[in-house]
Design a protein around this motif. Structure first.
Motif, PDB file in Angstrom:
ATOM      1  N   GLY A 145       1.128  -1.052   0.290  1.00 15.85           N
ATOM      2  CA  GLY A 145      -0.011   0.031   0.340  1.00 15.85           C
ATOM      3  C   GLY A 145       1.151   1.130   0.111  1.00 15.85           C
ATOM      4  N   ILE A 146       2.101   1.348  -0.791  1.00 14.14           N
ATOM      5  CA  ILE A 146       2.335   1.937  -0.585  1.00 14.14           C
ATOM      6  C   ILE A 146       2.321   2.942  -2.285  1.00 14.14           C
ATOM      7  CG2 ILE A 146       3.584   1.487   0.620  1.00 14.14           C
ATOM      8  CD1 ILE A 146       6.118   0.517  -1.750  1.00 14.14           C
ATOM      9  N   GLY A 147       1.400   3.165  -2.468  1.00 13.32           N
ATOM     10  CA  GLY A 147       1.728   4.117  -4.171  1.00 13.32           C
ATOM     11  C   GLY A 147       0.366   3.867  -4.522  1.00 13.32           C
ATOM     12  N   ARG A 148       0.692   4.212  -5.982  1.00 12.25           N
ATOM     13  CA  ARG A 148      -0.770   3.026  -7.504  1.00 12.25           C
ATOM     14  C   ARG A 148      -0.313   3.388  -8.416  1.00 12.25           C
ATOM     15  NH1 ARG A 148      -6.134   4.972  -7.160  1.00 12.25           N
ATOM     16  NH2 ARG A 148      -6.296   4.139  -9.295  1.00 12.25           N
ATOM     17  N   VAL A 149      -0.318   2.001  -8.752  1.00 11.43           N
ATOM     18  CA  VAL A 149      -0.164   1.521 -10.237  1.00 11.43           C
ATOM     19  C   VAL A 149      -0.925   1.977 -11.300  1.00 11.43           C
ATOM     20  CG1 VAL A 149       1.281  -0.361 -11.676  1.00 11.43           C
ATOM     21  CG2 VAL A 149       0.858  -0.395  -9.560  1.00 11.43           C
ATOM     22  N   PHE A 150      -0.218   2.337 -12.627  1.00  6.87           N
ATOM     23  CA  PHE A 150      -1.180   2.692 -13.633  1.00  6.87           C
ATOM     24  C   PHE A 150      -0.266   1.628 -14.695  1.00  6.87           C
ATOM     25  CE2 PHE A 150      -1.946   5.771 -11.241  1.00  6.87           C
ATOM     26  CZ  PHE A 150      -3.734   5.823 -11.181  1.00  6.87           C
ATOM     27  N   GLN A 151      -0.662   2.067 -16.048  1.00  2.00           N
ATOM     28  CA  GLN A 151      -0.757   1.758 -16.878  1.00  2.00           C
ATOM     29  C   GLN A 151       0.143   2.555 -17.984  1.00  2.00           C
ATOM     30  OE1 GLN A 151      -3.124  -1.995 -17.916  1.00  2.00           O
ATOM     31  NE2 GLN A 151      -1.101  -2.856 -18.933  1.00  2.00           N
ATOM     32  N   GLU A 152       0.457   3.081 -19.090  1.00  2.00           N
ATOM     33  CA  GLU A 152       1.425   4.226 -19.758  1.00  2.00           C
ATOM     34  C   GLU A 152       0.130   4.954 -20.725  1.00  2.00           C
ATOM     35  OE1 GLU A 152       3.511   3.043 -23.848  1.00  2.00           O
ATOM     36  OE2 GLU A 152       4.178   2.176 -22.002  1.00  2.00           O
ATOM     37  N   TRP A 153      -0.807   4.111 -21.151  1.00  2.00           N
ATOM     38  CA  TRP A 153      -1.874   4.787 -21.528  1.00  2.00           C
ATOM     39  C   TRP A 153      -3.291   5.666 -20.817  1.00  2.00           C
ATOM     40  CZ3 TRP A 153      -6.641   2.983 -19.940  1.00  2.00           C
ATOM     41  CH2 TRP A 153      -7.215   1.222 -19.378  1.00  2.00           C
ATOM     42  N   GLN A 154      -3.212   5.412 -19.044  1.00  2.00           N
ATOM     43  CA  GLN A 154      -4.006   6.123 -18.235  1.00  2.00           C
ATOM     44  C   GLN A 154      -3.961   6.801 -17.767  1.00  2.00           C
ATOM     45  OE1 GLN A 154      -3.558   1.959 -15.750  1.00  2.00           O
ATOM     46  NE2 GLN A 154      -5.677   2.796 -16.172  1.00  2.00           N
ATOM     47  N   ILE A 155      -3.745   7.768 -18.958  1.00  2.00           N
ATOM     48  CA  ILE A 155      -3.711   9.567 -18.443  1.00  2.00           C
ATOM     49  C   ILE A 155      -4.244  10.395 -17.688  1.00  2.00           C
ATOM     50  CG2 ILE A 155      -2.302  11.777 -20.039  1.00  2.00           C
ATOM     51  CD1 ILE A 155      -0.244   9.941 -19.936  1.00  2.00           C
ATOM     52  N   GLU A 156      -5.829   9.924 -17.685  1.00  2.00           N
ATOM     53  CA  GLU A 156      -5.855  10.839 -16.751  1.00  2.00           C
ATOM     54  C   GLU A 156      -6.641  10.657 -15.786  1.00  2.00           C
ATOM     55  OE1 GLU A 156      -8.914  13.078 -18.540  1.00  2.00           O
ATOM     56  OE2 GLU A 156      -8.245  13.406 -20.488  1.00  2.00           O
ATOM     57  N   GLN A 157      -6.806   8.862 -15.970  1.00  2.00           N
ATOM     58  CA  GLN A 157      -6.950   8.012 -14.539  1.00  2.00           C
ATOM     59  C   GLN A 157      -5.613   8.524 -14.007  1.00  2.00           C
ATOM     60  OE1 GLN A 157      -7.089   6.462 -17.090  1.00  2.00           O
ATOM     61  NE2 GLN A 157      -8.294   5.177 -16.887  1.00  2.00           N
ATOM     62  N   ILE A 158      -4.490   8.820 -13.893  1.00  2.00           N
ATOM     63  CA  ILE A 158      -3.324   9.119 -13.272  1.00  2.00           C
ATOM     64  C   ILE A 158      -3.543  10.573 -13.016  1.00  2.00           C
ATOM     65  CG2 ILE A 158      -0.749   9.794 -13.767  1.00  2.00           C
ATOM     66  CD1 ILE A 158      -0.490   7.742 -15.809  1.00  2.00           C
ATOM     67  N   ALA A 159      -4.186  11.620 -13.807  1.00  2.00           N
ATOM     68  CA  ALA A 159      -4.174  12.868 -13.288  1.00  2.00           C
ATOM     69  C   ALA A 159      -4.985  13.027 -11.978  1.00  2.00           C
ATOM     70  CB  ALA A 159      -4.391  14.020 -15.114  1.00  2.00           C
ATOM     71  N   GLU A 160      -6.555  12.817 -12.248  1.00  2.00           N
ATOM     72  CA  GLU A 160      -6.881  12.546 -11.460  1.00  2.00           C
ATOM     73  C   GLU A 160      -6.559  11.289 -10.028  1.00  2.00           C
ATOM     74  OE1 GLU A 160     -10.305  13.807 -11.026  1.00  2.00           O
ATOM     75  OE2 GLU A 160      -9.801  14.269 -13.074  1.00  2.00           O
ATOM     76  N   TYR A 161      -5.942  11.546 -10.208  1.00  2.00           N
ATOM     77  CA  TYR A 161      -5.289  10.928  -9.287  1.00  2.00           C
ATOM     78  C   TYR A 161      -4.122  11.749  -8.252  1.00  2.00           C
ATOM     79  CZ  TYR A 161      -2.548   7.423  -6.005  1.00  2.00           C
ATOM     80  OH  TYR A 161      -1.326   7.277  -4.977  1.00  2.00           O
ATOM     81  N   ILE A 162      -3.615  11.987  -8.979  1.00  2.00           N
ATOM     82  CA  ILE A 162      -2.926  12.857  -8.279  1.00  2.00           C
ATOM     83  C   ILE A 162      -3.144  14.389  -8.041  1.00  2.00           C
ATOM     84  CG2 ILE A 162      -1.025  14.443  -8.824  1.00  2.00           C
ATOM     85  CD1 ILE A 162      -0.270  13.084 -11.315  1.00  2.00           C
ATOM     86  N   LYS A 163      -4.658  14.690  -8.533  1.00  2.00           N
ATOM     87  CA  LYS A 163      -5.269  15.413  -8.087  1.00  2.00           C
ATOM     88  C   LYS A 163      -5.893  15.574  -6.876  1.00  2.00           C
ATOM     89  CE  LYS A 163      -8.896  16.556 -11.199  1.00  2.00           C
ATOM     90  NZ  LYS A 163     -10.428  17.004 -11.778  1.00  2.00           N
ATOM     91  N   GLN A 164      -6.549  14.037  -7.027  1.00  2.00           N
ATOM     92  CA  GLN A 164      -7.539  13.682  -5.926  1.00  2.00           C
ATOM     93  C   GLN A 164      -6.713  13.713  -4.404  1.00  2.00           C
ATOM     94  OE1 GLN A 164      -7.309   9.693  -4.275  1.00  2.00           O
ATOM     95  NE2 GLN A 164      -8.040  10.743  -2.343  1.00  2.00           N
TER      96      GLN A 164
END
Length: 176
Positions: A145-164
């Motif tokens: 539980g030390i972060g989150r994993v995304f795939q490179e095509w998930q730009i929108e989800q990454i941005a939402e995660y950072i914002k949140q």
């Protein structure tokens, strides 16, 4: 020099680069073909209207000029690009990050955990990981539980995660 956590209010890197009060997403290391650092301008572009979020890219490598060009082309003011930092200031630079960006190329993801991961965790900085969901680093991040994993095509989800997470200090503290 020994690596140790430096509180933000005492952090010389933060003071030197006017990053007080910022939520810092940092990449520190080689900027090569397999490091996916070129995704950061795309993510930063999605978050350009969030003044409290700052992306910091530290390092050198093959793709650095491409990243600088993309930042210029998009007129991004929320990215700071720096050369490698002096070894004696590594505790300050790594401790400045609220979220460390670490990417593992698909071909290496089943066996590779970049050594920088342990330095980031040692200073208490959670990981924003770009990797295959079944990769070795992904498994470690999910297990502990030390972060989150995304795939490179998930730009929108990454941005939402950072914002949140940038406004959720409780969640950030849990990850730390």
């Amino acid at each position: 020099p020994s690596l140790h956590r430096i509180p933000k209010e005492e952090n010389l890197f933060i003071k030197e680069h006017n990053l007080e009060g910022k939520f810092i997403v940092m990449y520190s290391g080689n900027i090569g073909k397999g490091h996916n650092v070129k995704l950061l301008p795309e993510i930063a572009n999605k978050l350009r209207d969030y003044d409290h979020i700052k992306f910091v890219i530290i390092g050198e490598g093959w793709e650095k000029q491409e990243i600088i060009s993309k930042v210029s082309e998009l007129s991004l003011t929320n990215i700071l690009i720096l050369p490698y930092q002096p070894t004696e200031s590594i505790s300050h630079s790594l401790s400045a990050a609220d979220l460390n960006y670490i990417s593992v190329e698909k071909k290496a993801s089943t066996v590779c955990v970049p050594s920088k991961t342990y330095n980031c965790l040692f200073v208490g900085s959670p990981v924003l990981c770009i990797s295959e969901p079944t990769g070795e680093l992904s498994n470690m991040i999910n297990k502990y539980g030390i972060g989150r994993v995304f795939q490179e095509w998930q730009i929108e989800q990454i941005a939402e995660y950072i914002k949140q997470i940038s406004v959720d200090s409780n969640q950030l503290n849990i990850l730390k």
